[in-house]
Design an enzyme around this catalytic site. Structure first.
Site, PDB file in Angstrom:
ATOM      1  N   VAL A   1       0.797  -1.221   0.000  1.00  0.00           N
ATOM      2  CA  VAL A   1       0.000   0.000   0.000  1.00  0.00           C
ATOM      3  C   VAL A   1       0.837   1.281   0.000  1.00  0.00           C
ATOM      4  O   VAL A   1       0.304   2.363  -0.247  1.00  0.00           O
ATOM      5  CB  VAL A   1      -0.959  -0.012   1.217  1.00  0.00           C
ATOM      6  CG1 VAL A   1      -0.202   0.305   2.513  1.00  0.00           C
ATOM      7  CG2 VAL A   1      -2.127   0.933   1.022  1.00  0.00           C
ATOM      8  N   TYR A   2       2.144   1.186   0.250  1.00  0.00           N
ATOM      9  CA  TYR A   2       2.969   2.390   0.259  1.00  0.00           C
ATOM     10  C   TYR A   2       3.010   2.989  -1.144  1.00  0.00           C
ATOM     11  O   TYR A   2       3.665   2.462  -2.045  1.00  0.00           O
ATOM     12  CB  TYR A   2       4.385   2.085   0.737  1.00  0.00           C
ATOM     13  CG  TYR A   2       4.493   1.670   2.191  1.00  0.00           C
ATOM     14  CD1 TYR A   2       3.440   1.849   3.082  1.00  0.00           C
ATOM     15  CD2 TYR A   2       5.658   1.079   2.684  1.00  0.00           C
ATOM     16  CE1 TYR A   2       3.546   1.466   4.407  1.00  0.00           C
ATOM     17  CE2 TYR A   2       5.766   0.709   4.012  1.00  0.00           C
ATOM     18  CZ  TYR A   2       4.708   0.892   4.862  1.00  0.00           C
ATOM     19  OH  TYR A   2       4.802   0.502   6.182  1.00  0.00           O
ATOM     20  N   THR A   3       2.298   4.099  -1.313  1.00  0.00           N
ATOM     21  CA  THR A   3       2.170   4.792  -2.594  1.00  0.00           C
ATOM     22  C   THR A   3       1.727   3.816  -3.687  1.00  0.00           C
ATOM     23  O   THR A   3       2.253   3.836  -4.798  1.00  0.00           O
ATOM     24  CB  THR A   3       3.486   5.499  -2.988  1.00  0.00           C
ATOM     25  OG1 THR A   3       4.112   6.042  -1.838  1.00  0.00           O
ATOM     26  CG2 THR A   3       3.208   6.644  -3.954  1.00  0.00           C
ATOM     27  N   ARG A   4       0.756   2.977  -3.312  1.00  0.00           N
ATOM     28  CA  ARG A   4       0.162   2.016  -4.253  1.00  0.00           C
ATOM     29  C   ARG A   4       1.226   1.220  -5.017  1.00  0.00           C
ATOM     30  O   ARG A   4       1.175   1.103  -6.238  1.00  0.00           O
ATOM     31  CB  ARG A   4      -0.783   2.715  -5.233  1.00  0.00           C
ATOM     32  CG  ARG A   4      -2.120   3.171  -4.637  1.00  0.00           C
ATOM     33  CD  ARG A   4      -3.002   1.973  -4.266  1.00  0.00           C
ATOM     34  NE  ARG A   4      -4.281   2.369  -3.705  1.00  0.00           N
ATOM     35  CZ  ARG A   4      -5.400   2.483  -4.407  1.00  0.00           C
ATOM     36  NH1 ARG A   4      -5.401   2.241  -5.696  1.00  0.00           N
ATOM     37  NH2 ARG A   4      -6.527   2.837  -3.818  1.00  0.00           N
TER      38      ARG A   4
ATOM     39  N   LYS B   1       3.969  -6.258   3.228  1.00  0.00           N
ATOM     40  CA  LYS B   1       2.709  -6.446   3.951  1.00  0.00           C
ATOM     41  C   LYS B   1       1.529  -6.455   2.988  1.00  0.00           C
ATOM     42  O   LYS B   1       1.621  -5.955   1.871  1.00  0.00           O
ATOM     43  CB  LYS B   1       2.507  -5.322   4.978  1.00  0.00           C
ATOM     44  CG  LYS B   1       3.703  -5.016   5.844  1.00  0.00           C
ATOM     45  CD  LYS B   1       3.401  -3.885   6.812  1.00  0.00           C
ATOM     46  CE  LYS B   1       4.666  -3.284   7.382  1.00  0.00           C
ATOM     47  NZ  LYS B   1       5.392  -2.461   6.390  1.00  0.00           N
TER      48      LYS B   1
END
Length: 338
Positions: A52-55, A79
């Site tokens: 999810v970090y910056t998609r 994750k």
């Protein structure tokens, strides 16, 4: 940099883990590579990211960097849990989303296995058995080496561990919680569970978004311009000025500045080193937006605060403990009557 075993596993990781949330969000690829190169030069081998970090941008940058490295020299953690699209199954810890998530993470990271695959947070909508059995399958298929959890409560973590034992599934080997001088409620139950069950603790936000960096001191009227806390106020993040501008925070920071001066280290190095000495902690997760920030954080390793300095920080950051977490005092009274 020294290496520690991750919980009860035979996996050795550097005592400082590099968090990569800023890669792709605040740093382009070239600057990101400079951060990763410097961390590796100091012996760092533990990289933490998330889909999810910056998609996915963070995973892609880490994957591109790894193409010029010896892949097996690094312990790669990512994750799954949060939204990666607009579809009804693009979120959560269902078998469908996990299987899709691992496929996409492997593609972005340009590798055929993940060393540590972590569930990013609890999913109240998905049966825990579904999640844990799926993670077990990933290990059996060779796509994942170890599994871990992040942002769980004490009962959630213990339930997951017990279910894995019951079914003979791969169990969590570590927990990634928020843990720092300003966030010690983690010690109420989570640290005890980790120590008793042999899980390594890899704390995120060891500087609480910058509050423990040394930039803040009592009598400030607002955060420095362009600081993470100033941005947090605008974005409504949890580490915002409005949430932390209180007497407890300034009491902790007063003690941190004093101990740091006594130790001859920076406040950030002192705050991270305090964590390194806590029970169960394997490797705090450090992050950086600039190379000089990384250099400063790397200086948290290779030395130790004295027991008196640790005690001073403990005293200043102690939370008021009420029932049932004050059982130690009750146990002591009970022993006196036996």
């Amino acid at each position: 940099m020294e290496y520690r075993y991750l919980g009860r596993t035979g996996l050795r990781v550097s005592e400082l883990c590099l968090g990569t949330m800023t890669l792709g969000r605040e740093l382009g690829e070239n600057d990101s590579f400079s951060i990763l190169n410097r961390y590796a030069e100091e012996g760092g081998n533990f990289l933490d990211t998330a889909d999810v970090y910056t998609r996915g941008a963070s995973e892609e940058i880490v994957g591109n960097w790894l193409q010029n490295q010896q892949r097996d020299d690094f312990v790669l953690a990512t994750k799954v849990r949060f939204p990666m699209g607009d579809g009804p199954n693009d979120i959560g810890l269902s078998r469908k989303h996990i299987m899709s998530g691992i496929k996409e993470s492997l593609r972005r990271l340009k590798t055929d296995y993940i060393d540590l695959y972590q569930v990013h947070a609890w999913d109240p909508r998905t049966p825990l058995e579904e999640t844990l059995s799926t993670l077990n399958d990933l290990v059996r298929e060779g796509l994942v080496r170890y599994v871990g959890a992040s942002n769980f409560k004490g009962w959630q973590l213990q339930k997951a561990i017990d279910l894995s034992k019951k079914h003979g599934w791969e169990s969590f080997v570590c927990l990634q919680p928020q843990y720092n001088l300003l966030t010690r409620a983690t010690e109420y139950e989570l640290i005890d569970v980790c120590v008793n069950e042999g899980l390594g603790v890899i704390p995120w936000s060891p500087l609480r978004g910058g509050w423990l960096s040394g930039k803040f001191h009592r009598n400030m009227e607002k955060p420095p311009e362009n600081s993470r806390i100033a941005v947090a106020d605008k974005e409504g993040w949890s580490e915002s000025w409005s949430n932390y501008n209180n007497e407890f925070t300034w009491q902790v920071i007063d003690a941190l500045l004093e101990v740091a001066e006594d130790a001859g280290k920076s406040p950030a190095q002192t705050a991270i080193n305090w964590l390194l000495q806590k029970p169960g902690v394997t490797a705090p997760i450090i992050g950086a937006r600039r190379l000089d920030q990384l250099e400063a954080n790397l200086g948290a390793a290779g030395w130790s605060l004295s027991s008196e300095q640790v005690a001073a920080l403990d005293k200043a950051s102690n939370l008021s403990i009420s029932y049932p977490y004050n059982q130690d005092a009750i146990d002591q009274r009970s022993k006196g009557r036996e």
